[in-house]
Write an enzyme that holds these catalytic residues in place. Structure first.
Site, PDB file in Angstrom:
ATOM      1  N   THR A 220       0.855  -1.192   0.000  1.00 45.37           N
ATOM      2  CA  THR A 220       0.000   0.000   0.000  1.00 45.37           C
ATOM      3  C   THR A 220       0.897   1.251   0.000  1.00 45.37           C
ATOM      4  OG1 THR A 220      -0.121   0.127   2.421  1.00 45.37           O
ATOM      5  CG2 THR A 220      -1.797  -1.212   1.312  1.00 45.37           C
ATOM      6  N   GLY A 221       0.382   2.320  -0.596  1.00 41.61           N
ATOM      7  CA  GLY A 221       1.157   3.562  -0.672  1.00 41.61           C
ATOM      8  C   GLY A 221       2.432   3.363  -1.466  1.00 41.61           C
ATOM      9  N   ALA A 222       2.320   2.625  -2.570  1.00 39.18           N
ATOM     10  CA  ALA A 222       3.516   2.231  -3.327  1.00 39.18           C
ATOM     11  C   ALA A 222       3.875   3.218  -4.428  1.00 39.18           C
ATOM     12  CB  ALA A 222       3.309   0.833  -3.921  1.00 39.18           C
ATOM     13  N   ASN A 223       3.217   4.385  -4.441  1.00 40.80           N
ATOM     14  CA  ASN A 223       3.530   5.344  -5.503  1.00 40.80           C
ATOM     15  C   ASN A 223       4.625   6.330  -5.103  1.00 40.80           C
ATOM     16  OD1 ASN A 223       0.971   6.180  -3.944  1.00 40.80           O
ATOM     17  ND2 ASN A 223       1.772   8.131  -4.654  1.00 40.80           N
ATOM     18  N   SER A 224       5.077   6.277  -3.827  1.00 44.66           N
ATOM     19  CA  SER A 224       6.127   7.228  -3.442  1.00 44.66           C
ATOM     20  C   SER A 224       6.960   6.654  -2.310  1.00 44.66           C
ATOM     21  CB  SER A 224       5.503   8.563  -3.013  1.00 44.66           C
ATOM     22  OG  SER A 224       4.935   8.422  -1.738  1.00 44.66           O
ATOM     23  N   GLY A 225       8.054   7.348  -2.005  1.00 45.73           N
ATOM     24  CA  GLY A 225       8.857   7.049  -0.826  1.00 45.73           C
ATOM     25  C   GLY A 225       9.288   5.596  -0.686  1.00 45.73           C
TER      26      GLY A 225
ATOM     27  N   TYR B 236      -1.073  10.387  14.944  1.00 49.76           N
ATOM     28  CA  TYR B 236      -0.151   9.547  14.163  1.00 49.76           C
ATOM     29  C   TYR B 236       0.550   8.520  15.069  1.00 49.76           C
ATOM     30  CZ  TYR B 236       3.974   8.444  11.279  1.00 49.76           C
ATOM     31  OH  TYR B 236       4.969   7.800  10.586  1.00 49.76           O
TER      32      TYR B 236
HETATM   33  N1  LIG Z   1       9.679   9.189   6.247  1.00 46.04           N
HETATM   34  C1  LIG Z   1       9.908   9.025   7.536  1.00 46.04           C
HETATM   35  O1  LIG Z   1      10.811   9.656   8.125  1.00 46.04           O
HETATM   36  C2  LIG Z   1       9.090   8.034   8.342  1.00 46.04           C
HETATM   37  C3  LIG Z   1       9.362   7.903   9.718  1.00 46.04           C
HETATM   38  C4  LIG Z   1       8.622   6.982  10.452  1.00 46.04           C
HETATM   39  C5  LIG Z   1       7.667   6.204   9.838  1.00 46.04           C
HETATM   40  N2  LIG Z   1       7.435   6.345   8.496  1.00 46.04           N
HETATM   41  C6  LIG Z   1       6.413   5.495   7.894  1.00 46.04           C
HETATM   42  O2  LIG Z   1       6.905   4.911   6.689  1.00 46.04           O
HETATM   43  C7  LIG Z   1       5.817   4.673   5.783  1.00 46.04           C
HETATM   44  C8  LIG Z   1       6.113   5.255   4.423  1.00 46.04           C
HETATM   45  O3  LIG Z   1       6.383   6.634   4.562  1.00 46.04           O
HETATM   46  P1  LIG Z   1       7.124   7.514   3.434  1.00 46.04           P
HETATM   47  O4  LIG Z   1       8.149   8.328   4.125  1.00 46.04           O
HETATM   48  O5  LIG Z   1       7.528   6.663   2.294  1.00 46.04           O
HETATM   49  O6  LIG Z   1       5.928   8.517   3.049  1.00 46.04           O
HETATM   50  P2  LIG Z   1       5.240   8.952   1.671  1.00 46.04           P
HETATM   51  O7  LIG Z   1       6.246   9.048   0.567  1.00 46.04           O
HETATM   52  O8  LIG Z   1       4.461  10.180   2.017  1.00 46.04           O
HETATM   53  O9  LIG Z   1       4.275   7.742   1.356  1.00 46.04           O
HETATM   54  C9  LIG Z   1       3.053   7.584   1.982  1.00 46.04           C
HETATM   55  C10 LIG Z   1       2.165   6.798   1.029  1.00 46.04           C
HETATM   56  O10 LIG Z   1       0.928   6.549   1.701  1.00 46.04           O
HETATM   57  C11 LIG Z   1      -0.116   6.851   0.790  1.00 46.04           C
HETATM   58  N3  LIG Z   1      -1.366   7.190   1.455  1.00 46.04           N
HETATM   59  C12 LIG Z   1      -1.618   8.172   2.348  1.00 46.04           C
HETATM   60  N4  LIG Z   1      -2.924   8.183   2.668  1.00 46.04           N
HETATM   61  C13 LIG Z   1      -3.515   7.169   1.960  1.00 46.04           C
HETATM   62  C14 LIG Z   1      -4.840   6.681   1.851  1.00 46.04           C
HETATM   63  N5  LIG Z   1      -5.858   7.246   2.524  1.00 46.04           N
HETATM   64  N6  LIG Z   1      -5.076   5.638   1.047  1.00 46.04           N
HETATM   65  C15 LIG Z   1      -4.071   5.058   0.340  1.00 46.04           C
HETATM   66  N7  LIG Z   1      -2.805   5.483   0.387  1.00 46.04           N
HETATM   67  C16 LIG Z   1      -2.522   6.543   1.195  1.00 46.04           C
HETATM   68  C17 LIG Z   1       0.423   8.058   0.012  1.00 46.04           C
HETATM   69  O11 LIG Z   1      -0.350   8.233  -1.163  1.00 46.04           O
HETATM   70  P3  LIG Z   1      -0.556   9.672  -1.878  1.00 46.04           P
HETATM   71  O12 LIG Z   1       0.574   9.812  -2.853  1.00 46.04           O
HETATM   72  O13 LIG Z   1      -1.882   9.556  -2.515  1.00 46.04           O
HETATM   73  O14 LIG Z   1      -0.502  10.714  -0.791  1.00 46.04           O
HETATM   74  C18 LIG Z   1       1.839   7.586  -0.252  1.00 46.04           C
HETATM   75  O15 LIG Z   1       1.876   6.730  -1.344  1.00 46.04           O
HETATM   76  C19 LIG Z   1       4.574   5.265   6.464  1.00 46.04           C
HETATM   77  O16 LIG Z   1       3.865   4.250   7.139  1.00 46.04           O
HETATM   78  C20 LIG Z   1       5.158   6.235   7.473  1.00 46.04           C
HETATM   79  O17 LIG Z   1       4.298   6.466   8.586  1.00 46.04           O
HETATM   80  C21 LIG Z   1       8.115   7.246   7.739  1.00 46.04           C
END
Ligand SMILES: NC(=O)c1ccc[n+]([C@@H]2O[C@H](COP(=O)([O-])OP(=O)(O)OC[C@H]3O[C@@H](n4cnc5c(N)ncnc54)[C@H](OP(=O)(O)O)[C@@H]3O)[C@@H](O)[C@H]2O)c1
Length: 294
Positions: free
Chosen positions: A14-19, A175
């Site tokens: 899930t959320g595989a379009n970014s990060g 969160y």
């Molecule tokens: N980056 C950090 O420093 C950090 C630290 C601790 C934990 N994490 C965790 O790591 C994971 C990935 O984070 P990331 O940094 O890669 O963030 P990200 O690039 O913002 O990715 C988040 C993804 O979740 C999707 N998403 C958000 N709301 C959604 C919804 N209602 N339905 C379906 N998809 C949804 C986003 O889609 P859209 O493109 O549509 O928004 C995006 O693809 C998350 O669980 C985050 O809490 C990250």
């Protein structure tokens, strides 16, 4: 067969379009796996799909739309997965909502606060609706995603009277509350799946770089904070290696209920997670909020 080859496996992220989610999808696709990108936006999903296929030469990368803040969307999505795929080797619950611009609790159409709905209740519902497919594909794995930031909340506990931000709300609190719920849920799920051949582990994501294009909705001072944080961050690709390790490495196959860091090591849980009564109550309440009959 090369042990790194995953061409007989199907993974859903899930959320595989970014990060991190996109980086993990690409790493799995590079090893030949069929990968389902579960994305809120079909357009952003299609862009990621094109980039991953171009980078890996793997055309078995599929986009399916799902909004984790909508139980109707999750139900439709899971019905499609169950119909279209005969096996599921790994389910990665990566997507999360962290929107610091939210000033008050915003309820979804299902009456659940949006961050708790997306980051916890949606995971509970999706897992339940894909459980039969995962069981039929055993040995198979589930990966939930928490945050290293939970270390800064050593006394945080599940607030059963504040699951929807009724008593107090901030994005930060909602969160971490949802992330703590994910850790507790992982332990309950591991117990629930015991003996099924389906394992579940939780990864504690560290500070991972978030690119500027993901920050455009924030005020300038918050963007600046993220830019400063980025100096000490690891890349999404680095973090994704742990996702891939936990979802596919043979050495993890028999481990369930573990809590892991970015160095593929098991780490200590938050103190409140040890409370079995809280975990059992959370399991029950989460299933009710997800519209699952118990
Ligand atoms: N980056 C950090 O420093 C950090 C630290 C601790 C934990 N994490 C965790 O790591 C994971 C990935 O984070 P990331 O940094 O890669 O963030 P990200 O690039 O913002 O990715 C988040 C993804 O979740 C999707 N998403 C958000 N709301 C959604 C919804 N209602 N339905 C379906 N998809 C949804 C986003 O889609 P859209 O493109 O549509 O928004 C995006 O693809 C998350 O669980 C985050 O809490 C990250």
């Amino acid at each position: 067969m090369n042990p790194r080859d995953l061409s007989d496996k199907t993974y859903l992220i899930t959320g595989a379009n970014s990060g991190i989610g996109k980086a993990a999808a690409q790493q799995l696709a590079a090893r030949g796996a069929q990968v389902i990108l579960a994305c809120r936006s079909a357009e952003r999903g299609a862009q990621a799909q094109a980039q991953i296929t171009q980078a890996t030469g793997n055309s078995r990368v599929i986009v399916l739309p799902v909004d984790l803040a909508s139980q109707a969307s999750i139900r439709a999505f899971c019905a499609q997965v169950n119909q279209q795929f005969t096996r599921l080797d790994g389910l990665i619950h990566n997507a999360a909502n962290f929107d610091p611009s939210l000033k008050q609790a915003l309820l979804t159409a299902d009456g659940v606060e949006t961050i708790f709905a997306t980051n916890h209740i949606g995971v509970v519902l999706m897992t339940a609706l894909l459980e039969d497919l995962l069981r039929a594909s055993a040995p198979s794995r589930i990966l939930t995603v928490a945050s290293k930031g939970l270390l800064t909340y050593p006394f945080l506990d599940i607030e059963f009277d504040n699951l929807n931000g009724e008593r107090r709300f901030s994005t930060q609190h909602a969160y971490y509350h949802a992330k703590l719920a994910q850790v507790m849920y992982t332990l309950s799920l591991a117990q629930h799946l015991q003996g099924s051949g389906v394992t579940v582990n939780c990864v504690r994501v560290t500070n991972v770089a978030i690119p500027d294009e993901r920050l455009t909705h924030l005020p300038a001072w918050q963007r600046r904070l993220y830019q400063l944080k980025r100096r000490a961050a690891i890349s999404p690709e680095q973090m994704a290696r742990t996702y891939v390790y936990l979802i596919s490495d043979p050495s993890v196959e028999a481990i369930s209920g573990g809590y892991w860091d970015e160095n593929n090591r098991q780490v200590q849980l938050n103190r409140s997670v040890a409370n079995a009564a809280t975990r059992a109550r959370l399991w029950q309440v989460s299933r009710q909020m997800a519209g699952l009959e118990d």
